[in-house]
Scaffold this motif. Structure first.
Motif, PDB file in Angstrom:
ATOM      1  N   PRO A 109       0.826  -1.206   0.000  1.00 17.62           N
ATOM      2  CA  PRO A 109       0.000   0.000   0.000  1.00 17.62           C
ATOM      3  C   PRO A 109       0.863   1.259   0.000  1.00 17.62           C
ATOM      4  O   PRO A 109       2.072   1.203   0.243  1.00 17.62           O
ATOM      5  CB  PRO A 109      -0.799  -0.126   1.294  1.00 17.62           C
ATOM      6  N   ALA A 110       0.236   2.379  -0.258  1.00 23.16           N
ATOM      7  CA  ALA A 110       0.882   3.701  -0.221  1.00 23.16           C
ATOM      8  C   ALA A 110       2.061   3.789  -1.194  1.00 23.16           C
ATOM      9  O   ALA A 110       3.059   4.442  -0.915  1.00 23.16           O
ATOM     10  CB  ALA A 110       1.306   4.052   1.199  1.00 23.16           C
ATOM     11  N   LEU A 118      -0.329   2.999  -8.912  1.00 25.71           N
ATOM     12  CA  LEU A 118      -1.122   1.782  -8.856  1.00 25.71           C
ATOM     13  C   LEU A 118      -0.667   0.849  -9.966  1.00 25.71           C
ATOM     14  O   LEU A 118      -0.687   1.221 -11.141  1.00 25.71           O
ATOM     15  CB  LEU A 118      -2.605   2.127  -9.037  1.00 25.71           C
ATOM     16  N   LEU A 159      -0.402  -0.549  -4.529  1.00 26.30           N
ATOM     17  CA  LEU A 159      -1.594   0.287  -4.380  1.00 26.30           C
ATOM     18  C   LEU A 159      -1.210   1.673  -3.901  1.00 26.30           C
ATOM     19  O   LEU A 159      -0.291   1.815  -3.095  1.00 26.30           O
ATOM     20  CB  LEU A 159      -2.564  -0.362  -3.387  1.00 26.30           C
ATOM     21  N   THR A 160      -1.910   2.691  -4.364  1.00 27.98           N
ATOM     22  CA  THR A 160      -1.607   4.056  -3.928  1.00 27.98           C
ATOM     23  C   THR A 160      -2.308   4.404  -2.622  1.00 27.98           C
ATOM     24  O   THR A 160      -1.857   5.299  -1.909  1.00 27.98           O
ATOM     25  CB  THR A 160      -2.008   5.084  -5.007  1.00 27.98           C
ATOM     26  N   GLU A 161      -3.398   3.726  -2.313  1.00 30.96           N
ATOM     27  CA  GLU A 161      -4.131   4.016  -1.079  1.00 30.96           C
ATOM     28  C   GLU A 161      -3.373   3.501   0.144  1.00 30.96           C
ATOM     29  O   GLU A 161      -2.658   2.513   0.079  1.00 30.96           O
ATOM     30  CB  GLU A 161      -5.524   3.373  -1.109  1.00 30.96           C
ATOM     31  N   ARG A 162      -3.582   4.189   1.242  1.00 27.01           N
ATOM     32  CA  ARG A 162      -3.028   3.740   2.522  1.00 27.01           C
ATOM     33  C   ARG A 162      -3.950   2.670   3.113  1.00 27.01           C
ATOM     34  O   ARG A 162      -5.137   2.659   2.824  1.00 27.01           O
ATOM     35  CB  ARG A 162      -2.904   4.921   3.477  1.00 27.01           C
ATOM     36  N   THR A 164      -5.892   2.183   5.496  1.00 27.61           N
ATOM     37  CA  THR A 164      -6.758   2.679   6.560  1.00 27.61           C
ATOM     38  C   THR A 164      -8.213   2.617   6.118  1.00 27.61           C
ATOM     39  O   THR A 164      -8.543   2.959   4.981  1.00 27.61           O
ATOM     40  CB  THR A 164      -6.416   4.134   6.939  1.00 27.61           C
ATOM     41  N   LYS A 218      -9.467   1.272   2.628  1.00 30.70           N
ATOM     42  CA  LYS A 218      -9.250   1.967   1.346  1.00 30.70           C
ATOM     43  C   LYS A 218      -8.367   1.169   0.391  1.00 30.70           C
ATOM     44  O   LYS A 218      -8.652   1.106  -0.805  1.00 30.70           O
ATOM     45  CB  LYS A 218      -8.649   3.349   1.589  1.00 30.70           C
ATOM     46  N   ALA A 219      -7.297   0.568   0.901  1.00 32.82           N
ATOM     47  CA  ALA A 219      -6.407  -0.219   0.037  1.00 32.82           C
ATOM     48  C   ALA A 219      -7.142  -1.457  -0.483  1.00 32.82           C
ATOM     49  O   ALA A 219      -7.017  -1.804  -1.663  1.00 32.82           O
ATOM     50  CB  ALA A 219      -5.137  -0.610   0.786  1.00 32.82           C
ATOM     51  N   HIS A 231     -10.343  -1.792  -0.999  1.00 31.81           N
ATOM     52  CA  HIS A 231     -11.305  -1.314  -1.993  1.00 31.81           C
ATOM     53  C   HIS A 231     -10.602  -0.996  -3.317  1.00 31.81           C
ATOM     54  O   HIS A 231     -11.116  -1.320  -4.393  1.00 31.81           O
ATOM     55  CB  HIS A 231     -12.055  -0.100  -1.450  1.00 31.81           C
ATOM     56  N   GLN A 232      -9.438  -0.379  -3.238  1.00 30.68           N
ATOM     57  CA  GLN A 232      -8.694  -0.052  -4.457  1.00 30.68           C
ATOM     58  C   GLN A 232      -8.279  -1.327  -5.196  1.00 30.68           C
ATOM     59  O   GLN A 232      -8.368  -1.396  -6.426  1.00 30.68           O
ATOM     60  CB  GLN A 232      -7.469   0.801  -4.140  1.00 30.68           C
TER      61      GLN A 232
END
Length: 115
Positions: free
Chosen positions: A26-27, A31, A48-51, A53, A56-57, A59-60
């Motif tokens: 993540p983070a 992507l 993944l670009t989402e953190r 938390t 969110k990751a 879901h991405q």
């Protein structure tokens, strides 16, 4: 990266589709799904670009896989590893051969889904 012969080891049949094991980072800066294959963990890698938390990751990852397979996001769900970098994702309506072919197709051409 060329598609590893063992990528099929990350894919298990499910009565309604397939289960695919993922190692996610993540983070990340961008992507990339799939971003590689981990033969020791027998899992597909994803950046993944989402953190990580509030889901969110996860879901991405679900949305990226839905786009990759050309199906609705409701057909993809993280079923294990909700709070871990090691995840199992259920993809409905996809058979193991199709999953392997699609993942290999992208990695062979260097066309991992980059957004």
């Amino acid at each position: 990266m060329n598609c590893p012969d063992l990528i099929r080891d990350a894919i298990d049949p499910h009565p309604r589709g397939v289960l695919i094991r993922f190692d996610v980072t993540p983070a990340s800066i961008r992507l990339v799904v799939p971003s590689g294959y981990n033969p020791w963990r027998r899992s597909v890698e994803a950046k993944l670009t989402e953190r990580p938390t509030k889901g969110k990751a996860n879901h991405q990852l679900e949305e990226a896989l839905a786009d990759l397979f050309g199906i609705g996001a409701e057909m993809v769900s993280v079923t294990a590893g909700m709070k871990s970098s090691r995840k199992v994702v259920l993809i409905l309506g996809v058979d193991p051969d199709e999953a392997e072919r699609r993942l290999c197709e992208l990695t062979k051409r260097g066309e991992s889904q980059i957004i």
